[in-house]
Design a protein around this motif. Sequence first.
Motif, PDB file in Angstrom:
ATOM      1  N   VAL A 200      17.093 -77.683  10.926  1.00  0.00           N
ATOM      2  CA  VAL A 200      18.276 -77.972  11.742  1.00  0.00           C
ATOM      3  C   VAL A 200      19.108 -76.711  11.921  1.00  0.00           C
ATOM      4  O   VAL A 200      19.616 -76.426  13.012  1.00  0.00           O
ATOM      5  N   ALA A 201      19.256 -75.926  10.856  1.00  0.00           N
ATOM      6  CA  ALA A 201      20.006 -74.675  10.957  1.00  0.00           C
ATOM      7  C   ALA A 201      19.334 -73.713  11.935  1.00  0.00           C
ATOM      8  O   ALA A 201      20.010 -73.040  12.729  1.00  0.00           O
ATOM      9  N   ALA A 202      17.992 -73.655  11.894  1.00  0.00           N
ATOM     10  CA  ALA A 202      17.262 -72.782  12.813  1.00  0.00           C
ATOM     11  C   ALA A 202      17.422 -73.248  14.253  1.00  0.00           C
ATOM     12  O   ALA A 202      17.594 -72.427  15.169  1.00  0.00           O
ATOM     13  N   LEU A 203      17.369 -74.556  14.458  1.00  0.00           N
ATOM     14  CA  LEU A 203      17.569 -75.099  15.802  1.00  0.00           C
ATOM     15  C   LEU A 203      18.996 -74.815  16.277  1.00  0.00           C
ATOM     16  O   LEU A 203      19.205 -74.433  17.438  1.00  0.00           O
ATOM     17  N   ALA A 204      19.954 -74.982  15.391  1.00  0.00           N
ATOM     18  CA  ALA A 204      21.357 -74.749  15.746  1.00  0.00           C
ATOM     19  C   ALA A 204      21.580 -73.304  16.174  1.00  0.00           C
ATOM     20  O   ALA A 204      22.318 -73.032  17.137  1.00  0.00           O
ATOM     21  N   GLU A 205      20.932 -72.384  15.463  1.00  0.00           N
ATOM     22  CA  GLU A 205      21.083 -70.975  15.814  1.00  0.00           C
ATOM     23  C   GLU A 205      20.512 -70.687  17.196  1.00  0.00           C
ATOM     24  O   GLU A 205      21.115 -69.967  17.999  1.00  0.00           O
ATOM     25  N   ARG A 206      19.365 -71.270  17.483  1.00  0.00           N
ATOM     26  CA  ARG A 206      18.740 -71.048  18.783  1.00  0.00           C
ATOM     27  C   ARG A 206      19.511 -71.704  19.922  1.00  0.00           C
ATOM     28  O   ARG A 206      19.551 -71.186  21.034  1.00  0.00           O
ATOM     29  N   GLU A 207      20.114 -72.854  19.637  1.00  0.00           N
ATOM     30  CA  GLU A 207      20.777 -73.638  20.684  1.00  0.00           C
ATOM     31  C   GLU A 207      22.288 -73.433  20.732  1.00  0.00           C
ATOM     32  O   GLU A 207      22.966 -74.014  21.574  1.00  0.00           O
ATOM     33  N   GLY A 208      22.801 -72.636  19.819  1.00  0.00           N
ATOM     34  CA  GLY A 208      24.240 -72.386  19.816  1.00  0.00           C
ATOM     35  C   GLY A 208      25.071 -73.572  19.375  1.00  0.00           C
ATOM     36  O   GLY A 208      26.208 -73.760  19.837  1.00  0.00           O
ATOM     37  N   LEU A 209      24.526 -74.385  18.465  1.00  0.00           N
ATOM     38  CA  LEU A 209      25.256 -75.562  17.986  1.00  0.00           C
ATOM     39  C   LEU A 209      26.279 -75.169  16.926  1.00  0.00           C
ATOM     40  O   LEU A 209      26.040 -74.280  16.105  1.00  0.00           O
TER      41      LEU A 209
END
Length: 293
Positions: A200-209
């Motif tokens: 989730v942290a990796a996705l957040a970094e990529r998506e700007g969450l």
Amino acid sequence: MRVRRKGAAEIRQAAEAAAIAALKVAAQEVPRPPFDESTAAFFDVDNTVMAGASIFYFARGLAARDFFDSRDLLRFGLAHLTYRLRGQENSDGIQDARETALAFVAGRSVAEIVRYGEEIYDERMAEQIYSGTHALAQQHLDAGQRVWLVTATPVELASVIARRLSLTGALGTVSEVRDGSYTGRLVGGLLHGQAKAEAVAALAEREGLDLSRCWAYSDSINDLPLLSLVGHPVAINPDPDLKAIARERDWPVKDFRTARKAVRIGIPAAAGAGALAGGVAAGMALRRRVVSA
């Protein structure tokens, strides 16, 4: 034999692979209206989105297709009954079942496993979806927020259930695939426990969450790292340990177990093409067929 504990590097590899695969699959879907770019909601699957464990429903469906014998089904059934009655997963047991199974899917095509998963979703899993949890996910979508499943289930199959429930996509365990077929190896490891949080942290970094503005939903104490990562953690049908933590930290607790009605969710009105399975249980079926041959 106990499943070996994953090292930090393996967890990071599983998390990165899950984030990349999730975004790749989501990008192939039909374009959606604009979302709030900084927020999202993340839902565990087993005992959170659906009653029980998806892998056992999938195993029953495979047994009906003569993939393995009644002794194997009984073993799966006893484990599932324990899971349903206790409301608490045994992390070593879940990992062992999934990880051991992967060793036996080598050579099986992804398309075939997904096809069986679609059929078995309609037959056995759609009616196990908690309508209350699905309603929560829909509220996030209606508010312009992306909604992701986060599960140890293989990402190809997890993505199917996400599509059928009209969600954004899914982060799941990534299996190595070559020429359209499973090699029987994982990329990193299972997406379980700490690996979910890191994915989730990796996705957040990529998506700007902005994770402080995001939600996470789970039933299991094993997902404490994920729940602790976001600004809005919610315990859904919690196991005793998670329920105690939620009370201690004043997290919302929702329980849809006693009020659940059998509602078939995510099935097109005209047809019975359905969604996801519990995953690599198919590997166990493969081994049984080879052994008995």
